[in-house]
Design an enzyme around this catalytic site. Structure first.
Site, PDB file in Angstrom:
ATOM      1  CG  ASP A  31      -2.268   0.661   0.892  1.00 21.94           C
ATOM      2  OD1 ASP A  31      -3.282  -0.053   0.901  1.00 21.94           O
ATOM      3  OD2 ASP A  31      -2.296   1.884   0.606  1.00 21.94           O
ATOM      4  CB  THR A  35      -7.483   5.103   0.472  1.00 26.42           C
ATOM      5  OG1 THR A  35      -7.448   4.415  -0.773  1.00 26.42           O
ATOM      6  CG2 THR A  35      -8.936   5.279   0.885  1.00 26.42           C
ATOM      7  NE  ARG A 100     -12.043   2.514  -1.323  1.00 25.74           N
ATOM      8  CZ  ARG A 100     -12.824   3.253  -0.546  1.00 25.74           C
ATOM      9  NH1 ARG A 100     -14.008   3.656  -0.954  1.00 25.74           N
ATOM     10  NH2 ARG A 100     -12.406   3.603   0.667  1.00 25.74           N
ATOM     11  CB  THR A 144     -16.695  -2.225 -10.831  1.00 34.02           C
ATOM     12  OG1 THR A 144     -17.973  -1.753 -10.454  1.00 34.02           O
ATOM     13  CG2 THR A 144     -16.253  -1.478 -12.062  1.00 34.02           C
ATOM     14  CB  SER A 179     -18.093   7.197 -13.049  1.00 34.11           C
ATOM     15  OG  SER A 179     -17.317   6.068 -12.657  1.00 34.11           O
ATOM     16  CE1 TYR A 181     -13.147   2.315  -9.568  1.00 34.68           C
ATOM     17  CE2 TYR A 181     -15.533   2.307  -9.811  1.00 34.68           C
ATOM     18  CZ  TYR A 181     -14.363   1.679  -9.421  1.00 34.68           C
ATOM     19  OH  TYR A 181     -14.408   0.412  -8.900  1.00 34.68           O
ATOM     20  CG  HIS A 182     -18.154   2.617 -12.733  1.00 32.59           C
ATOM     21  ND1 HIS A 182     -18.660   3.704 -12.061  1.00 32.59           N
ATOM     22  CD2 HIS A 182     -18.398   1.547 -11.938  1.00 32.59           C
ATOM     23  CE1 HIS A 182     -19.186   3.304 -10.915  1.00 32.59           C
ATOM     24  NE2 HIS A 182     -19.045   2.008 -10.806  1.00 32.59           N
ATOM     25  CE  LYS A 185     -11.812  -0.750 -10.361  1.00 32.38           C
ATOM     26  NZ  LYS A 185     -11.034  -1.647  -9.532  1.00 32.38           N
ATOM     27  CG  ASN A 239     -21.153   0.850   3.907  1.00 33.58           C
ATOM     28  OD1 ASN A 239     -21.943  -0.026   4.253  1.00 33.58           O
ATOM     29  ND2 ASN A 239     -19.911   0.597   3.560  1.00 33.58           N
ATOM     30  NE  ARG A 240     -23.367   8.698  -0.043  1.00 29.68           N
ATOM     31  CZ  ARG A 240     -23.390   9.957   0.380  1.00 29.68           C
ATOM     32  NH1 ARG A 240     -22.491  10.360   1.259  1.00 29.68           N
ATOM     33  NH2 ARG A 240     -24.311  10.792  -0.048  1.00 29.68           N
ATOM     34  CB  THR A 252     -29.059  11.374  -0.364  1.00 25.92           C
ATOM     35  OG1 THR A 252     -27.898  10.578  -0.023  1.00 25.92           O
ATOM     36  CG2 THR A 252     -29.025  12.664   0.438  1.00 25.92           C
ATOM     37  CE1 TYR A 254     -27.251  11.340  -3.789  1.00 24.03           C
ATOM     38  CE2 TYR A 254     -25.954   9.982  -5.252  1.00 24.03           C
ATOM     39  CZ  TYR A 254     -26.040  10.806  -4.161  1.00 24.03           C
ATOM     40  OH  TYR A 254     -24.906  11.104  -3.442  1.00 24.03           O
ATOM     41  CB  VAL A 326     -25.239  11.154 -16.467  1.00 25.84           C
ATOM     42  CG1 VAL A 326     -25.982  10.824 -17.756  1.00 25.84           C
ATOM     43  CG2 VAL A 326     -25.046  12.655 -16.325  1.00 25.84           C
TER      44      VAL A 326
HETATM   45  N1  USQ Z   1     -26.656   6.484  -4.595  1.00 29.45           N
HETATM   46  C1  USQ Z   1     -27.730   7.141  -4.021  1.00 29.45           C
HETATM   47  N2  USQ Z   1     -27.491   7.919  -2.928  1.00 29.45           N
HETATM   48  C2  USQ Z   1     -26.243   8.060  -2.376  1.00 29.45           C
HETATM   49  C3  USQ Z   1     -25.161   7.367  -2.957  1.00 29.45           C
HETATM   50  C4  USQ Z   1     -25.400   6.596  -4.075  1.00 29.45           C
HETATM   51  O1  USQ Z   1     -28.867   7.048  -4.487  1.00 29.45           O
HETATM   52  O2  USQ Z   1     -26.128   8.796  -1.397  1.00 29.45           O
HETATM   53  C5  USQ Z   1     -26.896   5.635  -5.770  1.00 29.45           C
HETATM   54  C6  USQ Z   1     -26.050   6.012  -6.975  1.00 29.45           C
HETATM   55  O3  USQ Z   1     -26.664   7.022  -7.733  1.00 29.45           O
HETATM   56  C7  USQ Z   1     -25.942   4.683  -7.701  1.00 29.45           C
HETATM   57  C8  USQ Z   1     -25.989   3.652  -6.581  1.00 29.45           C
HETATM   58  O4  USQ Z   1     -26.502   4.315  -5.442  1.00 29.45           O
HETATM   59  O5  USQ Z   1     -27.051   4.494  -8.536  1.00 29.45           O
HETATM   60  C9  USQ Z   1     -24.648   3.057  -6.231  1.00 29.45           C
HETATM   61  O6  USQ Z   1     -23.764   4.106  -5.900  1.00 29.45           O
HETATM   62  P1  USQ Z   1     -22.470   3.842  -4.965  1.00 29.45           P
HETATM   63  O7  USQ Z   1     -21.826   5.152  -4.688  1.00 29.45           O
HETATM   64  O8  USQ Z   1     -22.825   2.979  -3.834  1.00 29.45           O
HETATM   65  O9  USQ Z   1     -21.601   2.906  -5.921  1.00 29.45           O
HETATM   66  P2  USQ Z   1     -20.670   3.217  -7.153  1.00 29.45           P
HETATM   67  O10 USQ Z   1     -20.404   4.649  -7.371  1.00 29.45           O
HETATM   68  O11 USQ Z   1     -21.227   2.471  -8.317  1.00 29.45           O
HETATM   69  O12 USQ Z   1     -19.278   2.587  -6.745  1.00 29.45           O
HETATM   70  C10 USQ Z   1     -19.143   1.632  -5.684  1.00 29.45           C
HETATM   71  C11 USQ Z   1     -17.676   1.577  -5.277  1.00 29.45           C
HETATM   72  C12 USQ Z   1     -16.856   1.087  -6.459  1.00 29.45           C
HETATM   73  C13 USQ Z   1     -17.399  -0.241  -6.937  1.00 29.45           C
HETATM   74  C14 USQ Z   1     -18.865  -0.125  -7.273  1.00 29.45           C
HETATM   75  C15 USQ Z   1     -19.510  -1.445  -7.603  1.00 29.45           C
HETATM   76  O13 USQ Z   1     -17.253   2.874  -4.869  1.00 29.45           O
HETATM   77  O14 USQ Z   1     -15.502   0.969  -6.057  1.00 29.45           O
HETATM   78  O15 USQ Z   1     -16.708  -0.624  -8.093  1.00 29.45           O
HETATM   79  O16 USQ Z   1     -19.574   0.364  -6.114  1.00 29.45           O
HETATM   80  S1  USQ Z   1     -20.808  -1.238  -8.775  1.00 29.45           S
HETATM   81  O17 USQ Z   1     -21.717  -0.208  -8.317  1.00 29.45           O
HETATM   82  O18 USQ Z   1     -21.459  -2.518  -8.915  1.00 29.45           O
HETATM   83  O19 USQ Z   1     -20.192  -0.812 -10.012  1.00 29.45           O
END
Ligand code: USQ
Length: 416
Positions: A31, A35, A100, A144, A179, A181-182, A185, A239-240, A252, A254, A326
């Site tokens: 590491d 982060t 991530r 992912t 995104s 980020y995505h 990957k 978690n949030r 929230t 969204y 988006v």
């Molecule tokens: N979302 C909400 N409210 C929030 C946070 C997120 O409605 O307060 C929604 C987002 O719009 C999205 C969904 O929840 O539609 C998932 O968002 P997320 O922030 O939990 O996940 P994401 O940005 O996709 O990324 C997370 C990790 C990333 C991993 C991914 C797996 O940060 O490292 O690769 O989850 S996946 O989502 O299957 O691509």
């Protein structure tokens, strides 16, 4: 087996190391503590206090009676990666050392470029170093589920048979990431697939769903806790939501909140990664695992969180702010996940039980959440900086100074 875990100090890296150690594997971690620095950059910290890495190693020795080898360095430094693999000659490498966060990659051009340059560089460095120093090692690469986006068809595990103009082939399923980020990957997946073909590397590309949770079986003592992010940039949806409920902030969900994603508990994500390590791909084989337990809509998770919150005498409110991303807010979603169950995977954690466990820990660390409550609600917008609405009159990403928590250091402190 000897397993190198890159990104061992992170949310998944740390519990993975404990999980593998407890099952008799030798673990060497890598590491550069980026982060910790980047969470501080957005004005936040982990809800759980994270000790320095030497203190983590000491706790593992005292509590689990195990040693963790460790190298401090960046996978973006080729000489470092080459020397590490030449020295350690691992059986497996689980590569988690990537930027991530989707929101982090969307802050501006610099964060977008950093995300893609770092993620692709680290992966390419590992692929070349494996070829040149330990060609029989198995690479387990963290991808992912978000690579696929939300197509209006079922989603296979990586590859599918397609027919066009009367001819058939077996090809990678189209990617539609959401995104920078995505997308990093997606590009990584292409590089791993290609390296497996030209270098004969054994590779498993793990399409990881959103992870939730705070504890695993091995996290029996607070000194062994993994980090838990809850800010808008580093925290993930469920978690949030729990942190928002503890803080009395709106949960929230969204937009319409009908976005569906694959989710998996931390414990079961560790089980899946171990199964991939213990059942390696063949030399030259590139295989893809869709790694999640169940698909939930954001609304379902918000409602479950709100229901469980009431057991803790909290009064949660669910809100639907305009989606800063988006993404489709209502869509079909049916990914296939058959490869891991064939290796013996079974779900061990129930959603509500994990949510209760998280509430329990976050209420214990409530003062740490309170001290960073201003970084929880969303500000990063996917479309453009100019369209970002001010949240509560606050300019996005201009955070006030962190409030001190009595008895706690002002940040997560040095990592080593
Ligand atoms: N979302 C909400 N409210 C929030 C946070 C997120 O409605 O307060 C929604 C987002 O719009 C999205 C969904 O929840 O539609 C998932 O968002 P997320 O922030 O939990 O996940 P994401 O940005 O996709 O990324 C997370 C990790 C990333 C991993 C991914 C797996 O940060 O490292 O690769 O989850 S996946 O989502 O299957 O691509």
């Amino acid at each position: 087996m000897k397993v190198i875990v890159t990104g061992i100090d992170g949310y998944s890296g740390w519990p993975l190391a404990l999980h593998l150690l407890a099952r008799g594997h030798e673990v060497v971690g890598v590491d550069n503590f980026v982060t910790r620095r980047r969470v501080k950059e957005v004005g936040s910290w982990s809800a759980t206090p994270i000790p320095s890495f030497p203190a983590r190693q000491k706790a593992v020795k005292e509590i689990l009676g195990k040693e963790i080898g460790f190298y401090r360095g960046s996978v973006c430094d080729y000489q470092f990666v080459h020397n590490l693999l030449e020295q350690e000659k691992p059986d497996s490498i689980v590569h988690l050392a990537e930027q991530r966060s989707a929101p982090y990659s969307m802050i501006d051009v610099h964060h977008a470029v950093t995300t893609q340059v770092e993620n692709l560089t680290g992966t390419l460095n590992l692929l070349y170093a494996i070829r040149d120093t330990c060609p029989r090692a198995h690479l387990v690469k963290m991808g992912t589920m978000g690579e696929y986006g939300t197509p209006n068809t079922d989603i296979p595990e990586g590859m599918f048979e397609m027919e066009y103009h009367g001819r058939k082939d077996y090809l990678p399923f189209p990617r539609q990431a959401g995104s920078w980020y995505h997308w990093s990957k997606v590009f990584d997946s292409g590089d791993v697939m290609y390296a497996s073909k030209i270098f004969g590397i054994a590779a498993t590309d793990v399409m990881q769903g959103v992870i939730y949770g705070i504890r695993t079986q091995e996290i029996s003592d607070r000194r062994l806790l993994t980090r838990f992010d809850f800010d808008e940039t580093w925290g993930t949806a469920l978690n949030r939501f729990i942190a928002q409920a503890v803080l009395g902030l709106p949960i929230t969900a969204y937009g319409k909140g009908e976005q569906r994603r694959g989710f998996i508990a931390l414990e079961d994500s560790m089980q899946s990664l171990r199964l991939a390590v213990e059942n390696p791909a063949q030399p030259g084989e590139y295989r893809v695992f869709n790694q999640f337990d169940a698909a939930y809509s954001v609304n379902e998770l918000a409602e479950t969180t709100a229901r469980v919150a009431k057991e803790f005498h909290l009064s949660p409110v669910i809100e639907h702010p305009p989606d800063p991303r988006v993404e489709a807010e209502q869509h079909y979603y049916n990914p296939i996940h058959e490869h891991l169950p064939k290796l013996g995977y079974h779900r061990t954690r129930d959603l509500e039980e994990v949510i209760r466990e998280i509430f329990h820990d976050l209420i214990h660390y409530r003062r740490r959440l309170e001290a960073r409550r201003y970084v929880v609600q969303p500000t990063v917008q996917w479309r453009s900086v100019d369209s970002r609405p001010a949240i509560d009159g606050r300019v996005p990403h201009a955070h006030p100074p962190a409030s001190p928590v009595p008895g706690e250091p002002a940040s997560e402190g040095p990592s080593a």
